[in-house]
Design a protein around this motif. Sequence first.
Motif, PDB file in Angstrom:
ATOM      1  N   ARG A  16       0.833  -1.199   0.000  1.00 52.13           N
ATOM      2  CA  ARG A  16       0.000   0.000   0.000  1.00 52.13           C
ATOM      3  C   ARG A  16       0.873   1.258   0.000  1.00 52.13           C
ATOM      4  O   ARG A  16       0.616   2.213  -0.743  1.00 52.13           O
ATOM      5  N   ILE A  17       1.922   1.250   0.815  1.00 50.72           N
ATOM      6  CA  ILE A  17       2.848   2.390   0.860  1.00 50.72           C
ATOM      7  C   ILE A  17       3.525   2.568  -0.494  1.00 50.72           C
ATOM      8  O   ILE A  17       3.696   3.694  -0.981  1.00 50.72           O
ATOM      9  N   LEU A  18       3.906   1.449  -1.125  1.00 52.73           N
ATOM     10  CA  LEU A  18       4.541   1.521  -2.444  1.00 52.73           C
ATOM     11  C   LEU A  18       3.604   2.161  -3.467  1.00 52.73           C
ATOM     12  O   LEU A  18       4.005   3.065  -4.214  1.00 52.73           O
ATOM     13  N   HIS A  19       2.359   1.729  -3.506  1.00 53.22           N
ATOM     14  CA  HIS A  19       1.413   2.273  -4.482  1.00 53.22           C
ATOM     15  C   HIS A  19       1.122   3.751  -4.228  1.00 53.22           C
ATOM     16  O   HIS A  19       1.076   4.551  -5.164  1.00 53.22           O
ATOM     17  N   LEU A  20       0.922   4.117  -2.975  1.00 51.07           N
ATOM     18  CA  LEU A  20       0.655   5.515  -2.651  1.00 51.07           C
ATOM     19  C   LEU A  20       1.851   6.400  -2.983  1.00 51.07           C
ATOM     20  O   LEU A  20       1.684   7.549  -3.430  1.00 51.07           O
ATOM     21  N   SER A  21       3.063   5.870  -2.810  1.00 48.53           N
ATOM     22  CA  SER A  21       4.279   6.679  -3.019  1.00 48.53           C
ATOM     23  C   SER A  21       4.623   6.810  -4.499  1.00 48.53           C
ATOM     24  O   SER A  21       4.993   7.888  -4.954  1.00 48.53           O
ATOM     25  N   TRP A  22       4.498   5.701  -5.260  1.00 48.45           N
ATOM     26  CA  TRP A  22       4.832   5.847  -6.689  1.00 48.45           C
ATOM     27  C   TRP A  22       3.827   6.764  -7.369  1.00 48.45           C
ATOM     28  O   TRP A  22       4.189   7.502  -8.299  1.00 48.45           O
ATOM     29  N   PHE A  23       2.589   6.762  -6.906  1.00 46.58           N
ATOM     30  CA  PHE A  23       1.615   7.651  -7.528  1.00 46.58           C
ATOM     31  C   PHE A  23       1.889   9.117  -7.174  1.00 46.58           C
ATOM     32  O   PHE A  23       1.693  10.005  -8.005  1.00 46.58           O
ATOM     33  N   ALA A  24       2.375   9.362  -5.965  1.00 43.47           N
ATOM     34  CA  ALA A  24       2.785  10.727  -5.597  1.00 43.47           C
ATOM     35  C   ALA A  24       3.924  11.188  -6.504  1.00 43.47           C
ATOM     36  O   ALA A  24       3.924  12.328  -7.008  1.00 43.47           O
ATOM     37  N   PHE A  25       4.900  10.323  -6.710  1.00 41.88           N
ATOM     38  CA  PHE A  25       6.014  10.638  -7.597  1.00 41.88           C
ATOM     39  C   PHE A  25       5.529  10.832  -9.031  1.00 41.88           C
ATOM     40  O   PHE A  25       5.966  11.753  -9.734  1.00 41.88           O
ATOM     41  N   PHE A  26       4.623   9.969  -9.473  1.00 39.78           N
ATOM     42  CA  PHE A  26       4.025  10.067 -10.801  1.00 39.78           C
ATOM     43  C   PHE A  26       3.407  11.460 -11.002  1.00 39.78           C
ATOM     44  O   PHE A  26       3.616  12.107 -12.035  1.00 39.78           O
ATOM     45  N   LEU A  27       2.678  11.945 -10.025  1.00 38.26           N
ATOM     46  CA  LEU A  27       2.039  13.261 -10.132  1.00 38.26           C
ATOM     47  C   LEU A  27       3.065  14.390 -10.189  1.00 38.26           C
ATOM     48  O   LEU A  27       2.864  15.383 -10.894  1.00 38.26           O
ATOM     49  N   THR A  28       4.174  14.245  -9.459  1.00 36.89           N
ATOM     50  CA  THR A  28       5.200  15.287  -9.531  1.00 36.89           C
ATOM     51  C   THR A  28       5.774  15.388 -10.944  1.00 36.89           C
ATOM     52  O   THR A  28       6.050  16.487 -11.432  1.00 36.89           O
ATOM     53  N   PHE A  29       5.938  14.253 -11.611  1.00 33.76           N
ATOM     54  CA  PHE A  29       6.472  14.284 -12.978  1.00 33.76           C
ATOM     55  C   PHE A  29       5.439  14.801 -13.975  1.00 33.76           C
ATOM     56  O   PHE A  29       5.794  15.447 -14.960  1.00 33.76           O
ATOM     57  N   VAL A  30       4.165  14.524 -13.729  1.00 32.32           N
ATOM     58  CA  VAL A  30       3.118  15.111 -14.578  1.00 32.32           C
ATOM     59  C   VAL A  30       3.195  16.635 -14.506  1.00 32.32           C
ATOM     60  O   VAL A  30       3.143  17.326 -15.527  1.00 32.32           O
ATOM     61  N   VAL A  31       3.325  17.154 -13.293  1.00 28.30           N
ATOM     62  CA  VAL A  31       3.399  18.607 -13.099  1.00 28.30           C
ATOM     63  C   VAL A  31       4.705  19.172 -13.651  1.00 28.30           C
ATOM     64  O   VAL A  31       4.721  20.211 -14.314  1.00 28.30           O
TER      65      VAL A  31
END
Length: 489
Positions: A16-31
């Motif tokens: 769960r921590i892995l999924h929540l964290s990679w998605f946070a990182f994913f959003l930073t790269f989108v921005v």
Amino acid sequence: MSESKLNLFSFSGKTRILHLSWFAFFLTFVVWFSHAPLMASIRETFGLSDQEVKMLLILNVALTIPARIIIGMLVDAFGPRRIFSMLLFVSSFLCFGFAFADDFETLAMIRFLLGFVGAGFVIGIRMISEWFPAREVGLAEGIYGGWGNFGSAAAALTLPTLALWYGGDDGWRYAVATTGAMILIYSVVYFFSVTDTPKGSTYFKPKKNGAMEISSRGDFFLYLLMNIPLYAALALLTWKLGPSNLKMLGDAPATMIYASLIGLYIFQTIRIYQINSHVFNAPVPEIERYKFKQVAVLDLAYFVTFGSELAVVSMLPLFFMDTFELSIVQAGMLASGYAFMNLVARASGGLASDKIGRKKSLAILITGLSIGYFVMSQIDSSWPITVAVLVTMGCSFFVQSGEGAVFAMVPLVKRRMTGQIAGMAGAYGNVGAVTFLTILSFVSPSIFFMVIGGAAIVVLAAVLLFLDEPAGQMAEVMPDGTVQMIDVA
């Protein structure tokens, strides 16, 4: 940490921590890369010249070099949960500012500040290392890095369509603002959904803040030496924006920036000495030592892996367009294969590191990277396009797998400084991009690929000669003074 293995279809515990964290990182790269696919509309809205467009592209990566160092220190001191949430929250308002800027000066300043969001990668490296044991950390970090890094490709695929959906001359503004709203909401979600460590585990913090702790006199001077390229890259960016190149900075501002960089390096040197002066007076206890050469070699490995990825992604569409006389749309689609490899390659590199050894896997992948770039240097118009694309994707696999292998090892150097070590390695990736893109401005694409291949051979030698395979355990001191041993193999 009761789960015995990594189950990606689970949404509990460490997964769960892995999924929540990679998605946070994913959003930073989108921005971070939200402007790139919308640049044509931005250029039309503001009537930008080619030089002003180039300036925006340079400003977007300039601040990321020091940002990754600073964020690395903050995450070690305050924990990834607070720092990731804070980064997302602050970046959302910068994103809104960029979306609704009404002049080029504001647009450029906010794009420069948005370079800070590119440091989000560092935060998750520490978070994942806290939740996953050494035998799984390579795969977990690879998934985190690869899936998160795909955010740049996701931005390219979705934002132009979103802008068209909004419609009108300001469609691009609402598309960019939408990404800001996403990270604003997710900053709250992340803060209330994660913890820095599993229940009952200790979050180890550096004894002092402001610089990395080192273990010997030799490491002190190696640390000073390894800081020089970070400042040199910023000086190089200043030179590119200065009066002898893009002419976006006058003589006086450029000189002021150069003087500031020298001053900052001197200040940092003093701070490093203040934190580590004890190594000149007495040996560091064996239980607290680590080898800074491990950090230095991993920095160089990320310089040639992620540095070359950023540089090649920037030039590949134009390279395909010019070489095979394609339209920009066709060239962009073919070049996207390089970035798409992130979905599997980083995780593959991390898994190889877990299974066959850290040093061995990194050496194999850098060897493949070097060969890949030498083959790419031979691509010309006589090649079948399909073969050229397959060679490019093959090279990309080794590049991004190498990135995964680097960060499979970063958390195993010294736990309490994982954020700072990740920050320095991450910054070296940006230094590599600046270096290779500068070289590209003076040579042909063929020579550019050969230079990267040659640099990889030098880094391979450093890996083989100086990198040590993590073995046994690392020691960290608990708040009550007791010692905890952490497996690294």
